[in-house]
Design a protein around this motif. Structure first.
Motif, mmCIF file in Angstrom:
data_model
loop_
_atom_site.group_PDB
_atom_site.id
_atom_site.type_symbol
_atom_site.label_atom_id
_atom_site.label_comp_id
_atom_site.label_asym_id
_atom_site.label_seq_id
_atom_site.Cartn_x
_atom_site.Cartn_y
_atom_site.Cartn_z
ATOM 1 N N TYR A 172 0.183 11.331 1.848
ATOM 2 C CA TYR A 172 -0.220 10.083 1.208
ATOM 3 C C TYR A 172 -0.051 8.871 2.119
ATOM 4 C CZ TYR A 172 -0.515 12.827 -3.014
ATOM 5 O OH TYR A 172 -0.878 13.778 -3.937
ATOM 6 N N ALA A 173 0.542 9.048 3.291
ATOM 7 C CA ALA A 173 0.698 7.940 4.233
ATOM 8 C C ALA A 173 -0.579 7.659 5.001
ATOM 9 C CB ALA A 173 1.834 8.240 5.207
ATOM 10 N N ILE A 174 -1.560 8.552 4.864
ATOM 11 C CA ILE A 174 -2.851 8.405 5.545
ATOM 12 C C ILE A 174 -3.917 8.154 4.500
ATOM 13 C CG2 ILE A 174 -4.530 9.536 7.054
ATOM 14 C CD1 ILE A 174 -2.190 11.408 7.923
ATOM 15 N N GLU A 185 -3.948 8.204 11.059
ATOM 16 C CA GLU A 185 -3.106 7.048 11.333
ATOM 17 C C GLU A 185 -2.300 6.716 10.085
ATOM 18 O OE1 GLU A 185 -3.507 2.373 12.775
ATOM 19 O OE2 GLU A 185 -5.273 3.658 12.623
ATOM 20 N N LEU A 186 -0.984 6.542 10.282
ATOM 21 C CA LEU A 186 -0.109 6.236 9.150
ATOM 22 C C LEU A 186 -0.255 4.765 8.784
ATOM 23 C CD1 LEU A 186 3.128 8.142 10.258
ATOM 24 C CD2 LEU A 186 1.203 8.980 8.898
ATOM 25 N N THR A 187 -0.886 4.500 7.641
ATOM 26 C CA THR A 187 -1.158 3.122 7.232
ATOM 27 C C THR A 187 -0.631 2.792 5.842
ATOM 28 O OG1 THR A 187 -3.332 3.796 6.377
ATOM 29 C CG2 THR A 187 -3.240 2.984 8.654
ATOM 30 N N ARG A 188 -0.167 3.812 5.112
ATOM 31 C CA ARG A 188 0.270 3.580 3.739
ATOM 32 C C ARG A 188 1.789 3.695 3.635
ATOM 33 N NH1 ARG A 188 -3.855 7.191 0.005
ATOM 34 N NH2 ARG A 188 -5.587 5.719 -0.082
ATOM 35 N N LYS A 189 2.357 2.824 2.837
ATOM 36 C CA LYS A 189 3.798 2.833 2.617
ATOM 37 C C LYS A 189 4.159 3.882 1.573
ATOM 38 C CE LYS A 189 7.654 -0.225 1.396
ATOM 39 N NZ LYS A 189 8.030 -1.609 0.985
ATOM 40 N N LEU A 190 5.220 4.625 1.853
ATOM 41 C CA LEU A 190 5.708 5.647 0.935
ATOM 42 C C LEU A 190 6.949 5.140 0.204
ATOM 43 C CD1 LEU A 190 5.338 8.803 3.217
ATOM 44 C CD2 LEU A 190 3.751 7.986 1.464
ATOM 45 N N PRO A 191 7.214 5.573 -1.028
ATOM 46 C CA PRO A 191 6.407 6.510 -1.823
ATOM 47 C C PRO A 191 5.089 5.874 -2.262
ATOM 48 C CG PRO A 191 8.178 5.619 -3.162
ATOM 49 C CD PRO A 191 8.424 5.141 -1.765
ATOM 50 N N TRP A 192 4.049 6.700 -2.321
ATOM 51 C CA TRP A 192 2.707 6.219 -2.626
ATOM 52 C C TRP A 192 2.412 6.273 -4.117
ATOM 53 C CZ3 TRP A 192 -1.038 3.428 -0.745
ATOM 54 C CH2 TRP A 192 -2.290 3.469 -1.360
ATOM 55 N N THR A 196 -0.454 1.101 -7.458
ATOM 56 C CA THR A 196 -0.006 -0.104 -6.745
ATOM 57 C C THR A 196 -0.503 -0.163 -5.308
ATOM 58 O OG1 THR A 196 2.059 1.020 -6.134
ATOM 59 C CG2 THR A 196 2.078 -0.287 -8.156
ATOM 60 N N GLY A 197 -0.879 0.969 -4.738
ATOM 61 C CA GLY A 197 -1.278 1.000 -3.337
ATOM 62 C C GLY A 197 -2.747 0.701 -3.104
ATOM 63 N N LEU A 198 -3.596 1.047 -4.061
ATOM 64 C CA LEU A 198 -5.023 0.793 -3.918
ATOM 65 C C LEU A 198 -5.331 -0.670 -4.217
ATOM 66 C CD1 LEU A 198 -6.509 3.941 -5.721
ATOM 67 C CD2 LEU A 198 -6.316 3.561 -3.254
ATOM 68 N N SER A 199 -6.387 -1.184 -3.599
ATOM 69 C CA SER A 199 -6.841 -2.537 -3.941
ATOM 70 C C SER A 199 -7.379 -2.542 -5.363
ATOM 71 C CB SER A 199 -7.931 -2.991 -2.972
ATOM 72 O OG SER A 199 -9.119 -2.229 -3.177
ATOM 73 N N PHE A 216 0.250 10.406 -6.959
ATOM 74 C CA PHE A 216 1.495 9.755 -6.594
ATOM 75 C C PHE A 216 2.208 10.610 -5.549
ATOM 76 C CE2 PHE A 216 0.193 8.849 -10.849
ATOM 77 C CZ PHE A 216 0.273 7.467 -10.921
ATOM 78 N N GLY A 217 2.571 9.993 -4.427
ATOM 79 C CA GLY A 217 3.243 10.711 -3.347
ATOM 80 C C GLY A 217 4.743 10.537 -3.446
ATOM 81 N N HIS A 218 5.392 11.407 -4.199
ATOM 82 C CA HIS A 218 6.837 11.304 -4.424
ATOM 83 C C HIS A 218 7.614 11.622 -3.151
ATOM 84 C CE1 HIS A 218 5.897 10.979 -8.655
ATOM 85 N NE2 HIS A 218 5.229 12.120 -8.611
ATOM 86 N N THR A 219 8.755 10.990 -3.003
ATOM 87 C CA THR A 219 9.577 11.224 -1.821
ATOM 88 C C THR A 219 10.197 12.610 -1.856
ATOM 89 O OG1 THR A 219 11.585 10.372 -2.869
ATOM 90 C CG2 THR A 219 10.174 8.769 -1.725
#
Length: 264
Positions: A172-174, A185-192, A196-199, A216-219
């Protein structure tokens, strides 16, 4: 039976998975008769993650074992466990995924109880009701994962086994579009969180597209540490990846994890 009132995420993902059934998504296709016959002879070929079968030594004695397939509808895992002798209940958010379980059960003369509901709410089940909880990759569709582990622990009897599969959050970081083009390329902040992450425009588009689930990208702290904090003892694990050439990150690393845990 429905476990609780619908929320927007579950409602969207329910529609998505119902649509996936209509379109023949690979995780909605009923298991073939040959696999059922193998399971009846004691050879199971079940998946918690995309490609690696669950090791045979992970299974407890399945004969008459009360077993919960957790968010694992689709006519695959539940019928195979039932054919191997388990007493199987499936809970899933998608009515059409549950229909696939019933379809195979009718075809193969198997008994499977199906429950429509949320993986994080197992309140319809008693404490210690099951000896096995089988939870293939699906908790990425739930906003909360810690309640899933706590509920799985509660409904298992002492000595019961939890088998689970889940995404490594690195996936989910990509960004999806970059990933599909092979730009890792790692562009997304985790946890995803898609919420909240999408525009605003991306989220609005995704909410209206049943071909796109909300995820949802859980830790790993919540995925593995959450099981430990719920009271489980981890007994084994393995990693896996897609074999599909269209998944470029799988050329570099495993991005799925399967765990076996026991309730003391």
């Amino acid at each position: 039976m429905e476990s609780e009132e619908m929320d927007p995420v579950r409602d969207h993902n329910r529609k998505s998975w119902d649509s996936f059934v209509d379109k023949g998504n690979r995780w909605t296709l009923p298991t073939p008769p040959e696999a059922i016959a193998d399971a009846r002879r004691g050879t199971l070929n079940l998946l918690l993650t995309p490609t690696k079968p669950v090791p045979q030594n992970w299974y407890p004695d399945l004969k008459q074992l009360p077993t919960l397939c957790l968010a694992t509808g689709g006519g695959q895992q539940a019928p195979l466990l039932a054919a191997a002798g388990a007493i199987v209940t499936t809970i899933d958010n998608s009515p059409k995924q549950l229909e696939q379980d019933r379809l195979v059960a009718d075809r193969e003369n198997l008994t499977i109880a199906t429950v429509l509901g949320d993986m994080a709410d197992l309140s319809m089940f008693d404490d210690g009701q099951f000896g096995l909880v089988f939870h293939a990759c699906s908790n990425c569709f739930s906003q909360t994962i810690l309640p899933v582990w706590k509920e799985a622990f509660r409904v298992l009897r002492p000595g019961g086994i939890l088998m689970s599969g889940f995404n490594n959050p690195i996936r989910y970081a990509i960004a999806d579009a970059d990933h599909d083009r092979g730009h890792l390329e790692l562009t997304r902040k985790l946890p995803w969180s898609d919420l909240t992450g999408l525009s605003e425009s991306e989220l609005k588009s995704q909410r209206y597209d049943v071909d796109e689930t909300l995820e949802f990208g859980h830790t790993l702290e919540d995925q593995i540490g959450g099981q430990l904090n719920a009271g489980f003892v981890l007994t084994d694990f393995y990693e896996d990846r897609w074999s599909d050439e269209s998944d470029p990150i799988s050329d570099l690393m495993d991005t799925f994890i399967a765990t076996r845990a026991m309730k003391p």
